[in-house]
Design a protein around this motif. Structure first.
Motif, PDB file in Angstrom:
ATOM      1  N   ILE A  16      -1.569   8.636  -7.055  1.00 31.46           N
ATOM      2  CA  ILE A  16      -0.545   9.231  -6.170  1.00 31.46           C
ATOM      3  C   ILE A  16      -0.240   8.898  -4.902  1.00 31.46           C
ATOM      4  N   VAL A  17      -1.256   8.312  -4.290  1.00 31.31           N
ATOM      5  CA  VAL A  17      -0.699   7.615  -2.979  1.00 31.31           C
ATOM      6  C   VAL A  17       0.152   6.412  -3.239  1.00 31.31           C
ATOM      7  N   SER A  18      -0.345   5.289  -4.330  1.00 32.85           N
ATOM      8  CA  SER A  18       0.355   4.247  -4.737  1.00 32.85           C
ATOM      9  C   SER A  18       1.704   4.507  -5.070  1.00 32.85           C
ATOM     10  N   LEU A  19       1.856   5.667  -5.823  1.00 36.08           N
ATOM     11  CA  LEU A  19       3.128   6.087  -6.445  1.00 36.08           C
ATOM     12  C   LEU A  19       4.111   6.228  -5.189  1.00 36.08           C
ATOM     13  N   PHE A  20       3.678   7.145  -4.341  1.00 33.37           N
ATOM     14  CA  PHE A  20       4.478   7.324  -3.087  1.00 33.37           C
ATOM     15  C   PHE A  20       4.712   6.026  -2.410  1.00 33.37           C
ATOM     16  N   VAL A  21       3.615   5.198  -2.078  1.00 33.01           N
ATOM     17  CA  VAL A  21       3.982   3.955  -1.344  1.00 33.01           C
ATOM     18  C   VAL A  21       4.954   2.875  -2.015  1.00 33.01           C
ATOM     19  N   ALA A  22       4.640   2.549  -3.220  1.00 33.57           N
ATOM     20  CA  ALA A  22       5.701   2.001  -3.986  1.00 33.57           C
ATOM     21  C   ALA A  22       7.093   2.415  -4.137  1.00 33.57           C
ATOM     22  N   SER A  23       7.113   3.685  -4.232  1.00 36.31           N
ATOM     23  CA  SER A  23       8.578   4.362  -4.594  1.00 36.31           C
ATOM     24  C   SER A  23       9.192   4.055  -2.860  1.00 36.31           C
ATOM     25  N   ILE A  24       8.665   4.076  -1.916  1.00 39.39           N
ATOM     26  CA  ILE A  24       9.205   4.105  -0.578  1.00 39.39           C
ATOM     27  C   ILE A  24       9.492   2.399  -0.484  1.00 39.39           C
ATOM     28  N   GLY A  25       8.698   1.541  -0.893  1.00 38.78           N
ATOM     29  CA  GLY A  25       8.783   0.179  -0.885  1.00 38.78           C
ATOM     30  C   GLY A  25      10.255  -0.483  -1.723  1.00 38.78           C
ATOM     31  N   LEU A  76       0.988   1.709 -12.860  1.00 40.94           N
ATOM     32  CA  LEU A  76       0.536   3.182 -12.967  1.00 40.94           C
ATOM     33  C   LEU A  76       0.379   3.806 -14.146  1.00 40.94           C
ATOM     34  N   PRO A  77       1.505   3.316 -15.165  1.00 42.21           N
ATOM     35  CA  PRO A  77       1.539   3.980 -16.652  1.00 42.21           C
ATOM     36  C   PRO A  77       0.297   3.312 -17.139  1.00 42.21           C
ATOM     37  N   LEU A  78      -0.177   2.208 -17.107  1.00 43.91           N
ATOM     38  CA  LEU A  78      -1.238   1.403 -17.611  1.00 43.91           C
ATOM     39  C   LEU A  78      -2.647   2.233 -17.110  1.00 43.91           C
ATOM     40  N   LEU A  79      -2.542   2.635 -15.738  1.00 45.80           N
ATOM     41  CA  LEU A  79      -3.796   3.051 -15.029  1.00 45.80           C
ATOM     42  C   LEU A  79      -3.923   4.540 -15.731  1.00 45.80           C
ATOM     43  N   TRP A  80      -2.899   5.337 -15.747  1.00 40.35           N
ATOM     44  CA  TRP A  80      -3.103   6.648 -16.438  1.00 40.35           C
ATOM     45  C   TRP A  80      -3.467   6.639 -18.079  1.00 40.35           C
ATOM     46  N   PHE A  81      -2.969   5.623 -18.591  1.00 41.96           N
ATOM     47  CA  PHE A  81      -3.352   5.680 -20.056  1.00 41.96           C
ATOM     48  C   PHE A  81      -4.747   4.988 -20.302  1.00 41.96           C
ATOM     49  N   SER A  82      -5.284   4.012 -19.322  1.00 40.26           N
ATOM     50  CA  SER A  82      -6.486   3.673 -19.723  1.00 40.26           C
ATOM     51  C   SER A  82      -7.669   4.622 -19.315  1.00 40.26           C
ATOM     52  N   LEU A  83      -7.344   5.352 -18.169  1.00 39.85           N
ATOM     53  CA  LEU A  83      -8.048   6.445 -17.819  1.00 39.85           C
ATOM     54  C   LEU A  83      -8.306   7.468 -18.657  1.00 39.85           C
ATOM     55  N   ASP A 119       4.213   1.322   9.138  1.00 37.70           N
ATOM     56  CA  ASP A 119       3.922   2.656   9.116  1.00 37.70           C
ATOM     57  C   ASP A 119       2.968   3.105   7.972  1.00 37.70           C
ATOM     58  N   PHE A 120       2.646   2.163   6.860  1.00 39.74           N
ATOM     59  CA  PHE A 120       2.063   2.563   5.892  1.00 39.74           C
ATOM     60  C   PHE A 120       0.397   1.716   5.856  1.00 39.74           C
ATOM     61  N   PHE A 121       0.222   1.374   7.110  1.00 41.58           N
ATOM     62  CA  PHE A 121      -0.875   0.564   7.219  1.00 41.58           C
ATOM     63  C   PHE A 121      -2.189   1.318   6.872  1.00 41.58           C
ATOM     64  N   LEU A 122      -2.446   2.533   7.355  1.00 39.41           N
ATOM     65  CA  LEU A 122      -3.483   3.335   6.679  1.00 39.41           C
ATOM     66  C   LEU A 122      -3.397   3.652   5.156  1.00 39.41           C
ATOM     67  N   LEU A 123      -2.257   4.049   4.972  1.00 36.83           N
ATOM     68  CA  LEU A 123      -2.277   3.815   3.558  1.00 36.83           C
ATOM     69  C   LEU A 123      -2.760   2.941   2.673  1.00 36.83           C
ATOM     70  N   TYR A 124      -2.424   1.670   2.887  1.00 36.72           N
ATOM     71  CA  TYR A 124      -2.937   0.415   2.329  1.00 36.72           C
ATOM     72  C   TYR A 124      -4.407   0.369   2.472  1.00 36.72           C
ATOM     73  N   VAL A 125      -5.049   0.654   3.633  1.00 36.57           N
ATOM     74  CA  VAL A 125      -6.298   0.738   3.800  1.00 36.57           C
ATOM     75  C   VAL A 125      -6.851   1.671   2.840  1.00 36.57           C
ATOM     76  N   VAL A 126      -6.591   2.860   2.819  1.00 37.37           N
ATOM     77  CA  VAL A 126      -7.121   4.082   1.832  1.00 37.37           C
ATOM     78  C   VAL A 126      -6.776   3.526   0.424  1.00 37.37           C
ATOM     79  N   LEU A 127      -5.731   2.732  -0.004  1.00 39.64           N
ATOM     80  CA  LEU A 127      -5.806   2.469  -1.264  1.00 39.64           C
ATOM     81  C   LEU A 127      -6.742   1.321  -1.646  1.00 39.64           C
ATOM     82  N   LEU A 128      -6.825   0.448  -0.694  1.00 35.99           N
ATOM     83  CA  LEU A 128      -7.902  -0.450  -0.884  1.00 35.99           C
ATOM     84  C   LEU A 128      -9.197  -0.050  -0.952  1.00 35.99           C
ATOM     85  N   SER A 129      -9.622   1.046  -0.272  1.00 37.34           N
ATOM     86  CA  SER A 129     -11.078   1.389  -0.286  1.00 37.34           C
ATOM     87  C   SER A 129     -11.167   2.454  -1.627  1.00 37.34           C
TER      88      SER A 129
END
Length: 307
Positions: A16-25, A76-83, A119-129
Motif C-alpha cells: 500500500i505504501v509503495s503503491l502511493f510512493v511510486a504513483s506520486i513518483g 507490485l503485481p508480482l508481490l501480490w501474486f507470489s504472496l 517529503d517522502f523520506f520517512l516513507l522510504y524508511v518505513v518501506l526499508l524496515s
C-alpha cells in the motif's frame, strides 16, 4: 507456511505504501532543468527541478522514475501474486515471494540512502524496515533440514552457476571501472554528481556480488540452500534488470548519454534471467497439499479427531 500472518500483514502494508510512493513518483514528469548545482567536487550538475525529485540530478531522477514504473507494473503485481501463491503452501510461491520482497528491500534501501532529502523520506524508511523484516521472516519460514526435498536432481547447475558468476563478474567490472580510475586520478567517479557517495555500488559490491558468488559455488555443489539463494537472486535480478532497462530508456529520453555496451548488454541479460527463473522454478517440487492431496497438518488433525 510459518509466520504466514506476520508476513501477510507486512507485505500488505508495504504494498500500500509503495503503491502511493511510486504513483506520486511517476507523476513527476520530465521538464528541462531550470537550475544547476555546483557540487563540492566542482562539477556543474543539472537538477531535475520538478516534482518529488526536484533536487535530484536529471540522470538520477530519470532512473528513479523508471524504477517507480517498474514497481507499479511489475513489482507490485508480482508481490501480490507470489504472496497469494505462498499462502496456499506453494514452495514456488514462497521462493518467488522472497525474491520479490528482496527487490523492494534493495529498492527502498537505495531510495532512503541515495536520493536527496524529500517529503517522502520517512516513507522510504518505513518501506526499508518493512521489507527487511518481511524478507527475514520469509527466509525463516523455510525448513532448511528438509529443503533438499523441494528441488529435483536434474537442475542444470552449470547454467545457473555460470549465470551467477557472470553476474558477479559483470557488477565487479562495471563498478570498479568507475571507482578505481577515480581513486588513481584523484577525481570524482562517474555518476557521483552532487551526491555524497556511491550507494548503489555499496549495495552491489557488499551484498549482491558476494551472494552471487556464494550461491554459484553452492549450486555447483548441489547444495539445497544454494538452489534457494540462487532462485531468490534470479527473481531479484529479473526485477532489477527490468528496472535498469527502463532506466536506460528514460535516461535517453531525458537527453542523457548511455553507454552502447550497457544499452545492449542489460536487455539481453534481462531476457536470459527470465529464462533462468523459469528453469529454476521448473525444478522446484511442490508438496501434495498444493496439488490437491492431503497435507501433513490436515492428516495429523484427522488422526487426532478419530482417536
Amino acid at each position: 507456511m510459518k509466520f504466514k500472518k506476520e508476513i501477510t500483514w507486512l507485505v500488505y502494508f508495504a504494498s500500500i505504501v509503495s503503491l502511493f510512493v511510486a504513483s506520486i513518483g511517476v507523476s513527476s514528469s520530465h521538464s528541462s532543468p531550470s537550475t544547476s548545482f555546483q557540487s563540492i567536487q566542482g562539477e556543474n550538475i543539472p537538477l531535475y527541478g520538478k516534482g518529488l525529485y526536484q533536487l535530484d540530478s536529471v540522470s538520477a531522477a530519470a532512473q528513479v522514475i523508471a524504477q517507480d514504473w517498474v514497481t507499479l507494473l511489475l513489482g507490485l503485481p508480482l508481490l501480490w501474486f507470489s504472496l497469494h501463491w505462498a499462502r496456499r503452501g506453494s514452495m514456488k510461491g514462497r521462493i518467488l515471494l522472497a525474491g520479490t520482497i528482496g527487490y523492494f528491500l534493495y529498492t527502498y534501501a537505495s531510495y532512503a540512502l541515495l536520493l536527496m532529502y524529500n517529503d517522502f523520506f520517512l516513507l522510504y524508511v518505513v518501506l526499508l524496515s518493512t521489507s527487511f523484516f518481511a524478507f527475514t521472516l520469509t527466509m525463516m519460514s523455510f525448513d532448511y533440514e528438509k529443503l533438499h526435498q523441494s528441488f529435483d536432481a536434474t537442475i542444470p547447475v552449470k547454467t545457473i552457476a555460470g549465470f551467477l558468476f557472470f553476474l558477479a563478474f559483470l557488477l565487479l567490472a562495471l563498478w570498479l571501472s568507475r571507482i578505481l580510475p577515480a581513486i588513481i586520478n584523484n577525481t570524482p567517479p562517474t555518476g557521483l554528481e552532487h551526491y555524497t557517495t556511491l550507494v548503489i555500488q555499496v549495495l552491489d559490491l557488499s551484498f549482491i556480488v558476494p551472494a552471487a558468488i556464494l550461491s554459484g559455488v553452492l549450486v555447483l555443489r548441489k547444495h539445497a540452500f544454494g538452489y534457494l539463494l540462487a532462485t531468490i537472486l534470479i527473481v531479484k535480478g529479473m526485477t532489477m534488470l527490468t528496472a535498469i532497462t527502463a532506466m536506460m530508456a528514460n535516461i535517453m529520453r531525458a537527453g542523457e548519454a548511455v553507454s552502447i555496451i550497457e544499452l545492449s548488454l542489460f536487455p539481453l541479460l534481462n531476457i536470459f534471467v527470465v529464462y533462468c527463473l523459469i528453469l529454476m522454478l521448473k525444478h522446484v517440487k511442490e508438496h501434495k497439499s498444493v496439488t490437491g492431496g492431503p497435507s501433513h497438518e490436515n492428516t495429523n488433525r484427522l488422526r487426532h479427531q478419530t482417536r
